[in-house]
Design a protein around this motif. Structure first.
Motif, mmCIF file in Angstrom:
data_model
loop_
_atom_site.group_PDB
_atom_site.id
_atom_site.type_symbol
_atom_site.label_atom_id
_atom_site.label_comp_id
_atom_site.label_asym_id
_atom_site.label_seq_id
_atom_site.Cartn_x
_atom_site.Cartn_y
_atom_site.Cartn_z
ATOM 1 N N VAL A 61 23.523 13.565 6.268
ATOM 2 C CA VAL A 61 22.591 14.187 6.984
ATOM 3 C C VAL A 61 21.793 14.739 6.033
ATOM 4 O O VAL A 61 22.269 15.505 4.901
ATOM 5 C CB VAL A 61 23.754 15.187 7.376
ATOM 6 N N PRO A 62 20.648 14.322 6.392
ATOM 7 C CA PRO A 62 19.321 14.546 5.702
ATOM 8 C C PRO A 62 19.203 15.977 5.902
ATOM 9 O O PRO A 62 19.833 17.153 6.785
ATOM 10 C CB PRO A 62 17.807 14.480 6.291
ATOM 11 N N GLU A 63 17.992 17.117 5.184
ATOM 12 C CA GLU A 63 18.710 18.397 4.858
ATOM 13 C C GLU A 63 17.493 18.619 5.848
ATOM 14 O O GLU A 63 17.791 20.174 6.824
ATOM 15 C CB GLU A 63 17.987 19.023 3.095
ATOM 16 N N GLU A 64 16.675 17.876 6.483
ATOM 17 C CA GLU A 64 15.336 18.098 7.629
ATOM 18 C C GLU A 64 15.542 17.407 8.248
ATOM 19 O O GLU A 64 15.255 15.787 7.518
ATOM 20 C CB GLU A 64 13.777 18.998 6.416
ATOM 21 N N LEU A 65 15.959 17.688 9.173
ATOM 22 C CA LEU A 65 15.753 15.813 10.805
ATOM 23 C C LEU A 65 14.374 16.329 11.025
ATOM 24 O O LEU A 65 13.904 17.208 11.563
ATOM 25 C CB LEU A 65 16.819 16.474 11.426
ATOM 26 N N ARG A 66 14.177 14.488 11.648
ATOM 27 C CA ARG A 66 13.340 15.283 12.305
ATOM 28 C C ARG A 66 12.481 15.782 13.484
ATOM 29 O O ARG A 66 12.023 16.170 13.631
ATOM 30 C CB ARG A 66 12.846 13.349 12.904
ATOM 31 N N LEU A 67 13.542 15.110 14.030
ATOM 32 C CA LEU A 67 14.336 16.387 15.011
ATOM 33 C C LEU A 67 16.300 16.918 15.265
ATOM 34 O O LEU A 67 16.906 15.710 15.115
ATOM 35 C CB LEU A 67 14.337 15.251 16.502
ATOM 36 N N SER A 68 16.122 17.835 15.362
ATOM 37 C CA SER A 68 17.871 18.279 14.820
ATOM 38 C C SER A 68 18.782 19.122 16.019
ATOM 39 O O SER A 68 17.539 18.887 17.484
ATOM 40 C CB SER A 68 17.156 20.129 14.317
ATOM 41 N N PRO A 69 19.491 18.832 16.189
ATOM 42 C CA PRO A 69 19.939 19.495 17.385
ATOM 43 C C PRO A 69 19.595 20.812 18.324
ATOM 44 O O PRO A 69 19.560 20.400 18.967
ATOM 45 C CB PRO A 69 21.633 19.466 17.276
#
Length: 246
Positions: A128-136
């Protein structure tokens, strides 16, 4: 591709016609949740979901041509991207979409792979990336009014697809293990879904299979919290279970 996934793909954009009964299973993980489950989990659900898993390069290439890399700004744009992922017929592709790192191009998840089945089997190694393109949490902002119940069911399928290897494993999770990272990610998604507009109405349309998926996911989250997972609090998991029981 599993039979369940194919069935949901065929039903894309159409709400389920069956109304779900309350509760998600009879399996009891701890005393505090003993009255929350009234639906038995189908032990073959994991096999059903991923058997005959695969997709074609042609389908992925056709999808890639239509991809736009701009991050969704509203529910309609998210729905468009999600439909593109779902159209590939690959749960691994849909999972990659949910795990796409911030700054990475959307088209990268549609690259044609020769060993799609192997990729699906090794999904427990995905990080799981530290920063997501689109987070929950971003999803909640995009769906303040409502999330399509079919889309919600499909996302739950993919969350189960991600966490299934741990659900069926007899091993207990350890700190910083793939299981813990996956569980924390899935917990964030399951929580965010409850905050989308008209959530209580949407879950009324869940059929028995999707209630079983929800139960299986919540069961593992509760187990991890009971075992002392530092990223999950038992009280929060129990509240989450109650949200899906309504």
């Amino acid at each position: 591709m599993g039979q369940l996934f194919v069935q949901r793909q065929q039903q894309s954009g159409t709400s389920s016609s069956s109304t779900a009964s309350k509760g998600f299973g009879s399996n009891k993980i701890c005393k505090d949740s003993s009255d929350l489950y009234d639906f038995d989990l189908n032990a073959n659900l994991e096999t059903t979901l991923i058997e005959n898993h695969g997709t074609t390069c042609k389908a992925q290439e056709n999808t890639t041509k239509k991809i736009k890399d701009k991050v969704p700004r509203n529910a309609l744009e998210f729905e468009r991207e999600w439909r593109q992922c779902w159209a590939t017929g690959s749960p691994a592709t849909a999972l990659k979409y949910l795990l796409l790192p911030k700054g990475e191009k959307l088209g990268s998840i549609f690259d044609c792979h020769e060993h799609v089945t192997k990729e699906a089997a090794n999904r427990s190694n995905l990080t799981v990336p530290e920063e997501l393109r689109l987070s929950p949490e971003d999803i909640v902002k995009l769906h303040k009014i409502e999330m399509n119940s079919t889309t919600m069911e499909e996302i739950i399928e993919i969350l189960y697809f991600y966490i299934a290897p741990f659900v069926t494993s007899a091993k207990n999770p350890v700190v910083d293990s793939p299981c813990m990272m996956a569980s924390s990610f899935v917990y964030r998604w399951m929580t965010s879904l409850t905050k989308c507009g008209r959530f209580s109405l949407s879950i009324q349309f869940f059929d028995a299979k999707h209630k079983a998926l929800v139960h299986s996911i919540l069961r593992l989250l509760e187990k991890e919290a009971t075992n002392g997972c530092q990223k999950l609090q038992l009280g929060e998991i129990l509240n989450l279970i109650k949200s899906y029981k309504k």
